[in-house]
Design an enzyme around this catalytic site. Structure first.
Site, PDB file in Angstrom:
ATOM      1  N   GLY A   3      61.442 -33.818 -35.531  1.00  0.00           N
ATOM      2  CA  GLY A   3      61.846 -32.627 -34.802  1.00  0.00           C
ATOM      3  C   GLY A   3      62.014 -31.439 -36.043  1.00  0.00           C
TER       4      GLY A   3
ATOM      5  N   CYS B 111      45.227 -34.051  -6.173  1.00  0.00           N
ATOM      6  CA  CYS B 111      44.122 -33.732  -6.659  1.00  0.00           C
ATOM      7  C   CYS B 111      42.830 -33.456  -5.550  1.00  0.00           C
ATOM      8  CB  CYS B 111      43.597 -34.687  -7.889  1.00  0.00           C
ATOM      9  SG  CYS B 111      42.017 -34.432  -8.424  1.00  0.00           S
TER      10      CYS B 111
ATOM     11  N   CYS C 168      40.809 -38.594 -13.966  1.00  0.00           N
ATOM     12  CA  CYS C 168      40.362 -38.313 -12.589  1.00  0.00           C
ATOM     13  C   CYS C 168      38.968 -39.020 -12.442  1.00  0.00           C
ATOM     14  CB  CYS C 168      40.183 -36.726 -12.540  1.00  0.00           C
ATOM     15  SG  CYS C 168      40.061 -36.023 -11.047  1.00  0.00           S
TER      16      CYS C 168
ATOM     17  N   CYS D  10      40.316 -36.670  -7.125  1.00  0.00           N
ATOM     18  CA  CYS D  10      40.686 -38.082  -7.024  1.00  0.00           C
ATOM     19  C   CYS D  10      41.692 -38.384  -5.860  1.00  0.00           C
ATOM     20  CB  CYS D  10      40.888 -38.570  -8.395  1.00  0.00           C
ATOM     21  SG  CYS D  10      42.351 -37.743  -8.982  1.00  0.00           S
TER      22      CYS D  10
ATOM     23  N   CYS E 237      42.848 -32.565 -11.075  1.00  0.00           N
ATOM     24  CA  CYS E 237      43.476 -33.076 -12.332  1.00  0.00           C
ATOM     25  C   CYS E 237      42.988 -32.357 -13.514  1.00  0.00           C
ATOM     26  CB  CYS E 237      43.327 -34.548 -12.212  1.00  0.00           C
ATOM     27  SG  CYS E 237      44.089 -35.847 -11.281  1.00  0.00           S
TER      28      CYS E 237
END
Lengths: 223, 289, 272
Positions: free
Chosen positions: B43, B252, B281, B255, B275
């Site tokens: 970080g 979606c 997808c 899909c 998606c």
């Protein structure tokens, strides 16, 4: 044994803005106050009556000498004690009522008195017993007349009884009836054991109040 | 092997006229050093000497430098832009890495060993051994609270993150919700606060304890930071106002997946949700996801 | 007569010099050294502030009172001498320790609100910044605290989520005060808290400060050139002149029986 014992108290004022001119006010003053006594300081204008009270309260810083307060097993020289000790003594041991009131602008008379540790009801009873008009209770004293302010001022001093109370012309602007009420309140306080040192314009004749009158002359207590 | 012969060997590979993986060896070494430092201090933002690249700064030059520095010839590379393998920018970056480092490419996130991405994490569950390289536009999560780097550096150094908490408070007081739709600030391993780059909030919890290595490169800002595998990553949120991911109206359109991150698309003049991860997808529709 | 207590703030021999300093500076009586140009901010200042007590520092511009305050707020490290906060020597601390002390022990109200406030944040945000810095992580609790303080300083309720930039001077001072009080500081520092305000607003702010000080039994140090402010708030007062404390005493004593020529001049120059 006295409750307040003043020895060799000197106080002068140097007027630096007037070329350092010195003004002697107290010159070796001795005074003893017995516990529970009521003493009146008398003397011509400018003889240092108010200065004496202020020296005891430490509003004025004495040049030399001692102002010893003795309570129970403790004693404190108010003329030389550290500032914090004087503040503590003012909170717990010494009260002062003057003819002038320096009040917080926005607080009402009732709040001012209640601020000394009373309930609002008790504060109202106290103020009314001194003869304050009921319609003034909730108003700020900044708008009051001189006499009305004095009543508020006295009520503040009476609200929290301390062993020693200094009174500087507390009845000066009161009418005869209200001055009488104020004196009765002081007598009641005296019966409760408070020691008082007072300056009056005219010495009150209320029976059972004044024990002793001392004359100030040349900055000392006249023999 | 001497450095000279190593350079000679790598010069023979890849696109002719270029060093292996485009960057010269000392540049790669410098980037790798920054990456190692970054992995040691999860970080924490590590400065590095960002090179001039054949893409403009702000177009993935930071991610590209990391990818080129860590890529090896047996890697399988996937490059996406907002979840899309076919976007212009993803294609260009993929071509550059694949050509100069002679690596195979794939669009299947499960097979890839090195994934360079802009603003998404692939929907597939990634696994140990994979490296995800993020393109970073703004490295410092505290930029929103103070634009002066000298000030934000001090805040990071002292762990003084009250300013960003105040930002969260102000959002709640004024808007009733957090205004971070992306780049949601996260606390890494109880220490540094980090920007996860403009990934949607949907992807933020997926960084927490992730088995893969995350490397973040900001070319314009010349900064690298990183998350080693299995690092605790916690979005900053008040105890009584928990962090929330986006919610979508319906699955979606293509899909039928639910629980994926969807974007709006026009289908025969109507807005539909699909998606954002195009390869995921496609595989679902083909029955191989 | 007074119980032994630890002072909230102690300063011993506090000296601040602005400039390089030279051998002559220490000995010369000059405020600005004629040899090296070093300016004496304050010199050998000793003071103590006890819990529940209000200390005033009065003096004209350039007398060194703000230098003393800056040392108390740990903005400035003294050239010599020490600063002790709540029993711990904090002379010259910086970094996270200083931040923690400022968060947990100190509160400050500056003369100008833009020094103490983020004008682009809401009043509530400004107040909340202090509990947040102290590690509060419950939005409801932070909010509740902001509401409490907002009513304590008599800000209208509907202004809590309004940008401070849209506030009047008096309101901004109230927000500063609420912010300073947010973490119940042991010592509240006030730097000319009402100087920029008109007289009626001034009186109300002072009133408020006084009431809160009594209610919270909090130690305060008030710096002002205005004897009226000192009279209204302080139990004890230090008079500063050319970087030195030239007189100290009970507030009524210093105002009614000033001992030093300079103090007499100051008192007599007051418009009452």
């Amino acid at each position: 044994m006295s409750e307040l014992c003043i020895r060799e108290l000197y106080k002068s004022f140097a007027q630096y803005q007037r070329g350092g001119q010195r003004l002697d006010v107290l010159r070796g003053l001795d005074l003893d106050l017995a516990p529970g006594s009521f003493t009146v300081v008398n003397g011509p204008s400018g003889s240092g009556k108010s200065s004496l009270l202020r020296c005891i309260y430490r509003t004025y810083l004495p040049d030399s000498g001692s102002v010893t307060l003795r309570l129970a097993d403790q004693s404190l020289d108010l003329a030389a004690a550290p500032e914090r000790d004087v503040l503590a003594a003012r909170r717990d041991c010494i009260g002062m009522a003057t003819q002038f009131l320096q009040a917080v602008p926005r607080l009402s008379a009732l709040e001012l008195v209640a601020g000394e540790g009373l309930s609002e009801d008790e504060a109202a009873v106290l103020l009314l017993s001194l003869g304050l008009d009921p319609s003034l209770l909730s108003l700020p004293p900044a708008t009051f007349s001189g006499g009305e302010r004095q009543m508020v001022n006295l009520a503040i001093a009476l609200a929290r009884p301390r062993p020693l109370l200094l009174l500087d012309e507390v009845t000066a602007s009161l009418d005869a009836k209200r001055a009488g009420l104020a004196l009765q309140a002081l007598r009641a306080l005296k019966r409760g054991g408070t020691t008082m040192l007072a300056v009056f314009h005219t010495i009150p004749r209320l029976p059972g109040l004044v024990d002793r009158v001392v004359e100030l002359r040349d900055g000392r207590v006249a023999a | 092997m001497s450095a000279l012969s190593e350079m000679a060997r790598s010069a023979r590979r890849g696109r002719s006229g270029y060093n292996y993986a485009y960057l010269d060896e000392s540049a790669k070494r410098e980037v790798r050093r920054a990456v190692l430092k970054a992995l040691c201090l999860p970080g924490h933002q590590i400065p590095f000497a960002s090179r001039d690249m054949p893409v403009a700064r702000g177009w993935g030059s930071g991610g590209l430098q990391i990818s080129l520095s860590v890529v090896e010839s047996d890697d399988r590379l996937k490059v996406i832009d907002q979840g899309d393998d076919a976007s212009m920018n993803a294609r260009a970056l993929r071509a550059l890495i694949a050509d100069t480092a002679e690596v195979e490419t794939t669009t299947d996130a499960r097979e890839a060993t090195l994934i360079q991405t802009r603003h998404r994490i692939p929907e597939d569950d990634l696994h140990e051994g994979q490296v995800v390289v993020f393109q970073v536009p703004i490295a410092d999560p505290l930029r929103v609270v103070d634009s002066r780097a000298s000030i934000t550096r001090r805040m990071h150094a002292e762990g003084d993150y009250s300013a960003i908490w105040l930002y969260l408070y102000e959002d709640l007081a004024r808007l009733g919700a957090s205004s971070f739709s992306h780049s949601y600030p996260v606390e890494v391993q109880g220490g540094y606060v980090m920007s996860p780059t403009p990934i949607p909030r949907h992807d933020v919890p997926r960084l927490d304890g992730a088995p893969f290595v995350s490397l973040f490169g900001a070319g314009r800002e010349a900064t690298i930071y990183a998350l080693p595998p299995y690092t605790r990553v916690k979005p900053l949120a008040f105890d009584d106002r928990p962090f929330e991911v986006e919610s979508f109206a319906g699955p979606c359109f293509r899909c039928g997946a639910s629980g994926t991150y969807l974007t709006e698309e026009s289908h025969q003049g109507e807005a539909v949700l699909v998606c954002s991860d195009t390869d995921f997808c496609r595989r679902r529709r083909e029955g191989s996801a | 007569m007074t119980p032994a207590e630890t002072p909230v703030l102690e300063m011993h021999g506090l000296t601040v010099r602005y400039g390089p300093g030279c051998a002559t500076c220490g000995r010369s009586g000059w405020v600005r050294c004629p040899i090296c140009g070093t300016v004496r901010g304050c010199s050998s200042v000793d003071l103590e502030v006890y819990p529940g007590e209000v200390l005033g520092i009065v003096g004209e511009s350039g007398s060194g009172k703000s230098t003393v305050l800056a040392c108390a707020n740990l903005d400035l490290a003294p050239s010599s001498g020490c600063v002790v906060l709540a029993g711990a020597d904090v002379t010259g601390v910086g970094g996270s320790r200083r931040r923690r002390l400022r968060t947990e022990v100190l509160g400050i109200v500056y003369q100008t609100p833009q020094q103490g406030l983020e004008l682009d944040l809401t009043a509530g945000g400004n107040i909340a910044s202090r509990p947040l810095a102290a590690g509060w992580r419950s939005y409801a609790k932070v909010r509740e605290r902001a509401f409490e303080l907002q009513s304590a300083v008599e800000l209208p309720e509907d202004r809590l989520d309004v940008c401070v930039r849209d506030f009047s001077g008096g309101m901004r001072q109230r927000v500063q005060l609420a912010k300073a009080l947010a973490n119940s500081p042991q010592l509240l520092l006030l730097d000319e808290p009402t100087s920029g305000l008109d007289v009626s607003v001034q009186a109300r702010i002072l009133d408020l400060v006084r009431r809160l000080q009594r209610e919270l039994r909090m130690a305060m140090m008030v710096v002002s050139h205005d004897l009226g402010v000192i009279r209204m708030l302080a139990d004890r007062v230090l008079v500063m002149h050319q970087g030195r404390v030239i007189e100290h005493g009970l507030t009524d004593q210093v105002l009614q029986d000033p001992q030093q020529p300079y103090t007499q001049m100051l008192v007599s120059a007051q418009l009452l």
